[in-house]
Motif scaffolding. Structure first.
Motif, short mmCIF file in Angstrom:
data_model
loop_
_atom_site.label_atom_id
_atom_site.label_comp_id
_atom_site.label_asym_id
_atom_site.label_seq_id
_atom_site.Cartn_x
_atom_site.Cartn_y
_atom_site.Cartn_z
N SER A 142 0.72 -1.21 0.25
CA SER A 142 -0.03 0.10 0.00
C SER A 142 0.84 1.05 -0.02
O SER A 142 0.52 2.17 -0.68
CB SER A 142 -0.95 -0.07 1.47
OG SER A 142 -1.98 -1.04 1.12
N TYR A 143 1.99 1.34 0.81
CA TYR A 143 2.75 2.47 0.91
C TYR A 143 3.52 2.76 -0.55
O TYR A 143 3.58 3.70 -0.86
CB TYR A 143 3.80 2.26 1.78
CG TYR A 143 4.49 3.54 2.40
CD1 TYR A 143 4.07 4.21 3.22
CD2 TYR A 143 5.85 3.67 1.86
CE1 TYR A 143 4.88 5.46 3.63
CE2 TYR A 143 6.39 4.94 2.25
CZ TYR A 143 5.86 5.79 3.03
OH TYR A 143 6.73 7.18 3.28
N ASP A 144 3.98 1.38 -1.01
CA ASP A 144 4.48 1.66 -2.48
C ASP A 144 3.52 2.16 -3.56
O ASP A 144 3.89 3.11 -4.19
CB ASP A 144 5.09 0.45 -2.90
CG ASP A 144 6.42 -0.25 -2.21
OD1 ASP A 144 7.04 0.54 -1.66
OD2 ASP A 144 6.73 -1.34 -2.40
N GLY A 145 2.35 1.77 -3.43
CA GLY A 145 1.31 2.31 -4.18
C GLY A 145 1.11 3.78 -3.92
O GLY A 145 0.92 4.53 -5.17
N ALA A 146 0.95 4.17 -2.80
CA ALA A 146 0.68 5.49 -2.36
C ALA A 146 1.78 6.34 -2.89
O ALA A 146 1.66 7.47 -3.80
CB ALA A 146 0.48 5.81 -1.02
N GLU A 147 3.07 6.02 -2.93
CA GLU A 147 4.57 6.59 -3.32
C GLU A 147 4.23 6.92 -4.67
O GLU A 147 4.71 7.81 -5.32
CB GLU A 147 5.37 5.95 -2.94
CG GLU A 147 5.95 6.23 -1.32
CD GLU A 147 6.17 7.42 -1.09
OE1 GLU A 147 7.25 8.17 -1.71
OE2 GLU A 147 5.53 8.09 -0.13
N THR A 148 4.02 5.83 -5.31
CA THR A 148 3.85 5.95 -6.94
C THR A 148 2.66 6.99 -7.67
O THR A 148 2.92 7.49 -8.44
CB THR A 148 3.68 4.43 -7.60
OG1 THR A 148 4.57 3.70 -7.08
CG2 THR A 148 3.51 4.31 -9.09
N ALA A 149 1.80 6.94 -6.74
CA ALA A 149 0.43 7.86 -7.00
C ALA A 149 0.93 8.82 -6.69
O ALA A 149 0.55 10.18 -7.40
CB ALA A 149 -0.79 7.19 -6.41
N ASN A 150 1.73 9.49 -5.70
CA ASN A 150 2.10 10.71 -5.52
C ASN A 150 3.05 11.12 -6.39
O ASN A 150 3.53 12.52 -6.29
CB ASN A 150 2.66 10.84 -3.88
CG ASN A 150 1.50 10.68 -2.72
OD1 ASN A 150 0.23 10.98 -3.12
ND2 ASN A 150 1.93 10.04 -1.57
N GLN A 151 3.69 10.44 -6.93
CA GLN A 151 4.87 10.79 -8.28
C GLN A 151 4.12 11.40 -9.18
O GLN A 151 4.75 12.12 -9.95
CB GLN A 151 5.85 9.69 -8.30
CG GLN A 151 6.66 9.54 -7.14
CD GLN A 151 7.55 8.28 -7.36
OE1 GLN A 151 7.41 7.81 -8.51
NE2 GLN A 151 8.12 7.97 -6.47
N ALA A 152 2.78 11.07 -9.36
CA ALA A 152 2.11 11.63 -10.79
C ALA A 152 1.33 12.90 -10.42
O ALA A 152 0.75 13.04 -9.32
CB ALA A 152 1.06 10.63 -11.23
N ALA A 154 -1.58 15.78 -11.46
CA ALA A 154 -3.14 15.43 -11.93
C ALA A 154 -3.33 15.17 -13.40
O ALA A 154 -4.57 14.53 -13.26
CB ALA A 154 -3.91 16.99 -11.38
N THR A 155 -2.48 15.33 -14.18
CA THR A 155 -2.75 14.77 -15.56
C THR A 155 -2.27 13.32 -15.84
O THR A 155 -2.61 12.85 -16.80
CB THR A 155 -1.95 15.62 -16.49
OG1 THR A 155 -0.38 15.50 -16.23
CG2 THR A 155 -2.25 17.16 -16.47
N GLY A 156 -1.90 12.82 -14.56
CA GLY A 156 -1.31 11.28 -14.73
C GLY A 156 0.26 11.11 -15.18
O GLY A 156 0.60 10.00 -15.33
N ARG A 157 0.65 12.32 -15.42
CA ARG A 157 2.11 12.26 -15.75
C ARG A 157 3.13 12.25 -14.56
O ARG A 157 2.73 13.10 -13.46
CB ARG A 157 2.75 13.58 -16.60
CG ARG A 157 2.22 13.43 -17.99
CD ARG A 157 2.24 14.71 -18.90
NE ARG A 157 1.85 15.69 -18.00
CZ ARG A 157 2.03 16.99 -18.41
NH1 ARG A 157 2.74 17.37 -19.43
NH2 ARG A 157 1.26 17.79 -17.77
N TYR A 158 4.18 11.62 -14.64
CA TYR A 158 5.07 11.62 -13.23
C TYR A 158 5.94 12.92 -13.43
O TYR A 158 6.07 13.25 -14.43
CB TYR A 158 5.95 10.62 -13.61
CG TYR A 158 5.31 9.01 -13.17
CD1 TYR A 158 4.93 8.88 -11.77
CD2 TYR A 158 4.85 8.34 -14.35
CE1 TYR A 158 4.36 7.74 -11.65
CE2 TYR A 158 4.14 7.00 -13.95
CZ TYR A 158 4.09 6.64 -12.48
OH TYR A 158 3.39 5.38 -12.33
N VAL A 159 6.08 13.36 -12.14
CA VAL A 159 6.71 14.59 -12.01
C VAL A 159 8.01 14.46 -11.91
O VAL A 159 8.53 13.50 -11.35
CB VAL A 159 6.16 15.44 -10.66
CG1 VAL A 159 6.56 16.86 -10.75
CG2 VAL A 159 4.63 15.21 -10.43
#
Length: 159
Positions: A142-152, A154-159
């Protein structure tokens, strides 16, 4: 009052701060490593060992060799269920043996539990250990998934 993290606590880290006072974070590889170590320990509690020898062949007139002791790792739940399930048949038909049999059957049910049915303290310990392992692995995922989601963004692109 802010929480202070122990910098030596495995699996936790203070992000961007070596003093342990930064934002808390998880080191998911460390959490997964700890779960793996607990899983190895749990395997020793759940894996049956070979049935130990109870007789040894030897030449007539020679000194019999000593019986081997229990195998390494003996004492797992399957071992206890195999070796400790005594009944009135093994203990005898006389009154004292019958009373003792009732005590051993009760103790066995409370401490060990029946195969496939659980119920004993040993079985409960194993179930709870597996729950801890599952919880550690799930929290790391879950933590890994949240970290991945936080790197994107609002447009779904990774920052």
């Amino acid at each position: 009052m802010a929480l202070e993290l122990d910098p030596d606590w495995p699996g936790l880290t203070a992000e961007n701060d070596a003093s342990g006072k930064g934002d808390p974070g998880l080191r998911t590889p460390e959490i997964k490593r700890i779960a793996g170590e607990v899983q190895k320990i749990l395997a020793t509690l759940t894996t049956a060992t070979e049935v130990p020898a109870t007789q040894v062949a030897y030449a007539k007139g020679s000194t019999p060799p000593p019986l081997p002791g229990p195998p390494a790792g003996a004492g797992s739940l399957p071992d206890l269920q195999r070796e400790c399930a005594l009944s009135a048949i093994q203990l005898g038909e006389w009154p004292v043996a019958q009373s003792f049999s009732m005590s051993t059957v009760s103790a066995y049910a409370q401490l060990i539990g029946e195969p496939g049915h659980g119920g004993g303290l040993y079985s409960s310990l194993i179930d709870r250990c597996q729950g801890v392992i599952d919880g550690l692995v799930e929290s790391a995922k879950s933590y890994d998934g949240a970290e991945t989601a936080n790197q994107a963004d609002a447009t779904g692109r990774y920052v």
